[in-house]
Design an enzyme around this catalytic site. Structure first.
Site, short mmCIF file in Angstrom:
data_model
loop_
_atom_site.label_atom_id
_atom_site.label_comp_id
_atom_site.label_asym_id
_atom_site.label_seq_id
_atom_site.Cartn_x
_atom_site.Cartn_y
_atom_site.Cartn_z
N HIS A 153 -30.15 -22.71 40.42
CA HIS A 153 -28.78 -23.02 40.84
C HIS A 153 -27.79 -21.94 40.41
O HIS A 153 -26.67 -21.91 40.90
CB HIS A 153 -28.36 -24.38 40.28
CG HIS A 153 -29.10 -25.52 40.93
ND1 HIS A 153 -28.53 -26.35 41.87
CD2 HIS A 153 -30.38 -25.95 40.80
CE1 HIS A 153 -29.43 -27.24 42.28
NE2 HIS A 153 -30.55 -27.01 41.63
N ASP A 355 -20.97 -16.96 39.66
CA ASP A 355 -21.28 -18.35 39.99
C ASP A 355 -22.42 -18.38 40.99
O ASP A 355 -22.40 -17.60 41.95
CB ASP A 355 -20.04 -19.02 40.61
CG ASP A 355 -19.89 -20.47 40.17
OD1 ASP A 355 -20.92 -21.11 39.89
OD2 ASP A 355 -18.75 -20.96 40.12
#
Ligand code: GDG
Length: 482
Positions: A153, A355
């Site tokens: 992720h 991110d």
């Protein structure tokens, strides 16, 4: 009979019908295929001999128990004080401590042993995130030959940052034990392939897969998204009162777990620069929701103190008796309320320094009224920026550029807002969580894993068992050869 699905993630949802994009997608996939969701027990306790039944209804939920020591070494230590900073380009924050890597391997080995007791040969296993890099290798060690997929992720680390790991060569080997490695973006895939290309143990195959000793692994991008429709519905149902009643002319919003990767000090400084430079423009406030996370890790305590200080400074400098420019909520806010606040904001500041994807970017777009949408200001370093090119893309380190983007967002003509929103919304629809999970699982099912050598033969190959085994067995056999 179709294969059962075994999902492993650090957290398992406790509610029967979970909310939140990712858990909903996994919940739906498990409901459809049947299977088991395995995750950490919410409470630490003495070591348990087996996985603990958490009482699922439509599928099983099983938990592994962490001792206090495991939690410190595996979760707070190696996962969040070594792997997380490495993946987010903050090697300066890495804490090297022998007990962390020992704990990480110990916990992964124990989970593998407990999993091996509950899986059947045909099950498809889908492991999530950086807490479990070595889990496939540990499962293979126990003779598990199932298809195993992994989804990361967070960003795939830069190859030079991987050298900060206590045992750098182990990293590529861990990944090679999966059949399919899913990453968020094409740029992540490029970094992962660069790592394998630089590794003399790896061979790039014509079909794009990587051969690594007896293992063969495919690496692809599967950009994660949200459940757009349900988020849009929540936003409509919970629209906040008009901005002027709360915050002045308009407000811009940020929603982030409080984490040093999210670029919050830079964001506050950029908003200060906006106030300094454009005080003739719309009078806007910044609403920043930042619930605490991983508070026992030192780097997280420091960032919290920094932010409180900057917010206080900006409010002291620009605030008035009835108006504070920055509203900083350092606590969790209910999901519906967040959806409504996102809908009412004229702009969202999604400005991480690094991110994996950033779901808030997608939630903001989904929450907008398409006839009068707000504007997304998005960091070039969020995975979401790879496809959401019609957001206002900024370098979050550049406070002037971000301040200008805030101004531009707040004064953008309706026609341009609508066009940019429609383009971003296409990306949100294309990456809906249901489609994301299906596409990963279809790819995993399509993998033809090498026939694996297991049991005593595998032990012999690793030099851990008797010497008498046939050395001719020391190769992988593809399905086609059988
Ligand atoms: C990791 C990767 C990747 C935030 N505050 C509250 C709250 N939230 C919700 C947001 C959003 C979620 O949490 C955060 O998701 P992000 O994607 O922004 O970030 P991470 O937590 O770092 O997630 C990331 C993601 O995994 C998925 O693969 O995109 O890159 O770092 O949904 O709305 N929700 C509630 N209260 C809050 O106060 N209810």
């Amino acid at each position: 009979m179709s294969a059962r699905l075994i999902v492993v993630s650090n957290r398992i949802p406790s509610e029967a019908t979970p909310s939140g994009g990712l858990v909903v997608a996994l919940h739906e996939a498990l409901r459809e295929k049947g299977g088991i969701w395995i995750g950490a027990h919410p409470e630490t306790g003495p070591e348990e001999p087996a996985l603990i039944d958490m009482g699922g209804t439509q599928y099983d939920k099983l938990a592994f128990r962490l001792t206090e020591e495991d939690r410190a070494a595996y979760y707070l230590g190696f996962a969040n004080s070594v792997l997380w900073p490495i993946a987010h380009h903050r090697t300066d924050l890495v804490e090297i401590n022998r007990s962390f890597d020992e704990g990480y391997l110990r916990v992964n080995r124990r989970i593998a042993e407990q999993m091996a007791e509950v899986i059947s040969p045909e099950d498809h296993i889908w492991i999530h995130d950086y807490h479990f890099f070595p889990l496939a290798e540990e499962l293979r060690r126990l003779g598990v030959t199932n298809r195993i997929g992994f989804f990361l992720h967070i960003p795939f680390p830069n190859i030079t940052d991987l050298d900060v790991l206590p045992d750098p060569p182990a990293f590529a080997r861990w990944l090679a034990h999966y059949d399919l490695v899913g990453l968020q973006t094409r740029a992540d895939v490029a970094r992962c392939l660069e790592m394998f290309r630089a590794d003399p143990r790896a061979e790039m195959l014509p079909n794009g897969a990587i051969k690594f000793g007896a293992q063969e692994v495919s690496v692809r991008s599967f950009p994660i998204g949200i459940s757009a429709e349900s988020f849009a519905r929540a936003a409509q149902d919970c629209a906040p009162p008009p901005a002027h009643e709360l915050f002045g002319d308009a407000y811009v919003i940020g929603v982030d777990r409080l984490d040093y990767s999210k670029g919050l000090p830079q964001r506050f400084r950029a908003f200060e620069r906006y106030l300094e430079t454009y005080d003739t423009g719309p009078r806007a406030s910044l609403v920043q929701i930042a619930p605490p996370s991983r508070e026992s890790v030192r780097a997280y305590q420091e960032i919290t103190a920094d932010l409180q200080q900057i917010a206080g400074q900006v409010n002291g400098r620009f605030g008035e008796v009835h108006w504070a420019p920055i509203r900083f909520l350092h606590r969790p806010v209910p999901r519906e309320e967040i959806a409504g606040l996102l809908r009412g904001a004229r702009a969202a500041l999604v400005t991480p320094l690094a991110d994996g994807m950033n779901l808030v970017a997608k939630e903001y777009v989904a929450a907008q009224d398409p006839d009068d949408p707000g504007v997304l200001v998005l960091s070039r370093f969020a995975g979401a920026a790879e496809d959401m090119t019609e957001a206002l893309l900024v370098n979050p380190h550049d406070v002037d550029e971000t301040a200008t983007a805030i101004r531009r967002a707040l004064t953008m003509p309706l026609k341009e807002r609508r066009a940019r929103h429609a383009a971003c919304m296409e990306v949100v629809h294309a990456t809906d969580t249901g489609a994301w999970a299906r596409s990963f699982l279809d790819q995993l099912a399509a993998c033809t894993p090498a026939l694996r050598i297991t049991g005593r033969a595998a032990e012999w190959l690793r030099g851990e068992e008797g010497r008498e085994f046939d050395p001719g067995a020391h190769r992988s056999i593809s399905k086609e050869e059988v």
